[in-house]
Design a protein around this motif. Structure first.
Motif, PDB file in Angstrom:
ATOM      1  N   SER A 131      18.779  37.016  51.682  1.00  0.00           N
ATOM      2  CA  SER A 131      19.631  35.868  51.971  1.00  0.00           C
ATOM      3  C   SER A 131      18.794  34.620  52.210  1.00  0.00           C
ATOM      4  O   SER A 131      19.077  33.547  51.671  1.00  0.00           O
ATOM      5  CB  SER A 131      20.491  36.163  53.205  1.00  0.00           C
TER       6      SER A 131
ATOM      7  N   CYS B 293      24.814  42.519  54.270  1.00  0.00           N
ATOM      8  CA  CYS B 293      24.357  42.515  55.655  1.00  0.00           C
ATOM      9  C   CYS B 293      25.515  42.823  56.607  1.00  0.00           C
ATOM     10  O   CYS B 293      25.386  43.652  57.514  1.00  0.00           O
ATOM     11  CB  CYS B 293      23.735  41.157  55.983  1.00  0.00           C
TER      12      CYS B 293
ATOM     13  N   ALA C 285      23.972  38.991  49.451  1.00  0.00           N
ATOM     14  CA  ALA C 285      23.111  39.480  50.528  1.00  0.00           C
ATOM     15  C   ALA C 285      23.825  39.434  51.869  1.00  0.00           C
ATOM     16  O   ALA C 285      23.732  40.373  52.674  1.00  0.00           O
ATOM     17  CB  ALA C 285      21.826  38.663  50.583  1.00  0.00           C
ATOM     18  N   VAL C 286      24.542  38.348  52.133  1.00  0.00           N
ATOM     19  CA  VAL C 286      25.250  38.226  53.415  1.00  0.00           C
ATOM     20  C   VAL C 286      26.370  39.263  53.505  1.00  0.00           C
ATOM     21  O   VAL C 286      26.593  39.878  54.560  1.00  0.00           O
ATOM     22  CB  VAL C 286      25.802  36.798  53.590  1.00  0.00           C
TER      23      VAL C 286
ATOM     24  N   TRP D  49      22.945  34.724  47.559  1.00  0.00           N
ATOM     25  CA  TRP D  49      23.132  34.565  49.001  1.00  0.00           C
ATOM     26  C   TRP D  49      24.429  35.229  49.465  1.00  0.00           C
ATOM     27  O   TRP D  49      24.442  35.960  50.463  1.00  0.00           O
ATOM     28  CB  TRP D  49      23.145  33.078  49.348  1.00  0.00           C
ATOM     29  N   GLN D  50      25.513  34.991  48.735  1.00  0.00           N
ATOM     30  CA  GLN D  50      26.795  35.599  49.107  1.00  0.00           C
ATOM     31  C   GLN D  50      26.699  37.121  49.077  1.00  0.00           C
ATOM     32  O   GLN D  50      27.220  37.806  49.975  1.00  0.00           O
ATOM     33  CB  GLN D  50      27.894  35.118  48.153  1.00  0.00           C
TER      34      GLN D  50
ATOM     35  N   ILE E 196      20.057  32.695  58.495  1.00  0.00           N
ATOM     36  CA  ILE E 196      20.298  32.839  57.063  1.00  0.00           C
ATOM     37  C   ILE E 196      21.675  32.299  56.717  1.00  0.00           C
ATOM     38  O   ILE E 196      22.656  33.020  56.662  1.00  0.00           O
ATOM     39  CB  ILE E 196      20.156  34.311  56.615  1.00  0.00           C
TER      40      ILE E 196
ATOM     41  N   ARG F 156      18.849  40.635  54.770  1.00  0.00           N
ATOM     42  CA  ARG F 156      18.617  39.402  55.515  1.00  0.00           C
ATOM     43  C   ARG F 156      17.524  38.566  54.853  1.00  0.00           C
ATOM     44  O   ARG F 156      17.643  37.341  54.736  1.00  0.00           O
ATOM     45  CB  ARG F 156      18.223  39.731  56.958  1.00  0.00           C
TER      46      ARG F 156
END
Length: 394
Positions: A385, A333, A329-330, A326-327, A208, A382
């Motif tokens: 992402s 995580c 979600a990461v 994305w940022q 990811i 994850r």
């Protein structure tokens, strides 16, 4: 922001191979390509002169001439449009094929998007099973400890019953996940035109992350923008054809008249047939019709330009959103991984204290449930992402 990087499983069917199979085998996509080929035949249908007109006139009451009565008239006429009209008509006829091909490209993007989402959902379902199995194993161990304490009169049956309820809940969730798995497999196989029960393998882990420099990529020839651009060009080509069609067109023809012989006298050339060349001019005198057509196309062009700008804005907005998602979600995580590390240490300490009779079961069970919740959140982060990466690709 750091990356939650995980390697792709070797035994799994790669997403790239599924995408290639989908694009090669999907029936709706194949139909769209054939429609585009069919539309490609349109220029050949208009790149010709108008059909000639042939007429036959028979005289019921023959017209008498000096050389005899006119008995039959044969005529042929060929219309000739204004110079450049056929070329303009051919240029306009190209656009249905170009638009159909562009629709195919848009369909490819949508198919890949649907396939990626189903593939990621299938991965989420199967990794959820792993979480359930691990949690069931931990709860079984905790149940054994609770039974041991109950036998030594240090625990009660209610604590064991509460663990049993949680174990039963996990079993029910596993059954639901099995149904979800079948739905996603069915969707993937339908998109790839495969048997409904064909197996679909997923990786043990996902990668990811965005490739280096991905955020700096321009849209290029995105089909959404290309569609508006083609329609603008089509409108311009239609204006060019309208301007040609309002010019005069010409016709050349030839009449051949069969003349009978006179019986009352015999002049020189008695019964000689008549050959008569002819030229026609068609003048479009109702200019208001063409003016209205031109105004329609100019307004259409303005609307298409606004639509193209709107498409560009929406694509830019979607790109920014996918990057931010994305940022987010990461980051979640990574934070959850840190929390889980600390929680595992706390569970080990609490377990030892529980075995020694220094902490109640409820306190330890709450930690177990909190760990499970973090694991669900980590899996969801994850997957989100990877979904953001897929949205960026779209």
């Amino acid at each position: 922001i750091g990356l939650c990087l995980i390697c792709m499983g070797i035994q799994a069917q790669s997403l790239d191979s599924l995408i290639r199979e989908c694009l090669a085998e999907n029936r709706m996509l194949a139909a769209g390509q054939i429609f585009a080929e069919a539309a490609g035949q349109m220029p050949e249908q208009v790149n010709v002169l108008p059909d000639p007109e042939i007429g036959i006139n028979a005289f019921v009451s023959p017209v008498e001439t000096r050389l005899g009565p006119q008995q039959l008239r044969l005529g042929a006429t060929q219309m000739l449009p204004w110079k450049g009209t056929i070329e303009a008509r051919t240029k306009l006829a190209l656009f249905p094929s170009l638009l159909a091909k562009n629709e195919v490209e848009k369909s490819k993007i949508d198919l890949v998007w649907q396939l990626k989402l189903s593939y990621l959902e299938l991965y989420r379902v199967r990794k959820s099973w792993d979480i359930i199995r691990k949690q069931q194993g931990w709860l079984e161990q905790l149940r054994q400890l609770a039974l041991i304490r109950m036998e030594s009169s240090a625990g009660d049956l209610a604590s064991v019953a509460r663990i049993d309820l949680k174990i039963n809940e996990l079993k029910w969730r596993a059954d639901q996940l099995h149904l979800e798995e079948q739905i996603q497999i069915l969707t993937i196989n339908q998109l790839c035109n495969r048997p409904a029960d064909a197996p679909v393998a997923t990786p043990d882990t996902l990668t990811i992350f965005f490739p280096k420099g991905e955020f700096q990529k321009a849209f290029g020839e995105h089909p959404e923008l290309r569609d508006a651009e083609l329609r603008q060009q089509q409108s311009e080509a239609r204006i060019g054809l309208i301007q040609k069609e309002r010019k005069p067109s010409f016709g050349i023809g030839l009449d051949y008249i069969v003349v009978g012989r006179r019986s009352d006298m015999n002049p020189a050339g008695n019964g000689r047939d008549i050959v008569s060349p002819r030229v026609n001019i068609k003048i479009p005198i109702y200019g208001a019709t063409f003016d209205a057509k031109l105004a329609e196309q100019k307004l259409t062009g303005e609307a298409l330009e606004l639509r193209r700008t709107d498409h560009g804005n929406k694509l830019e907005q979607a790109r920014s959103q996918s990057r931010l998602q994305w940022q987010s979600a990461v980051a979640e995580c990574e934070w959850i991984e840190t929390q889980l590390e600390g929680l595992e240490q706390l569970i080990r300490l609490k377990t030892a204290a529980f075995e020694a009779g220094k902490t109640p079961l409820d306190s330890l069970l709450e930690l177990f449930l909190e760990r499970e919740n973090y694991q669900w959140r980590s899996l969801q982060a994850r997957v989100r992402s990877a979904q953001a990466v897929a949205a960026w690709g779209r």
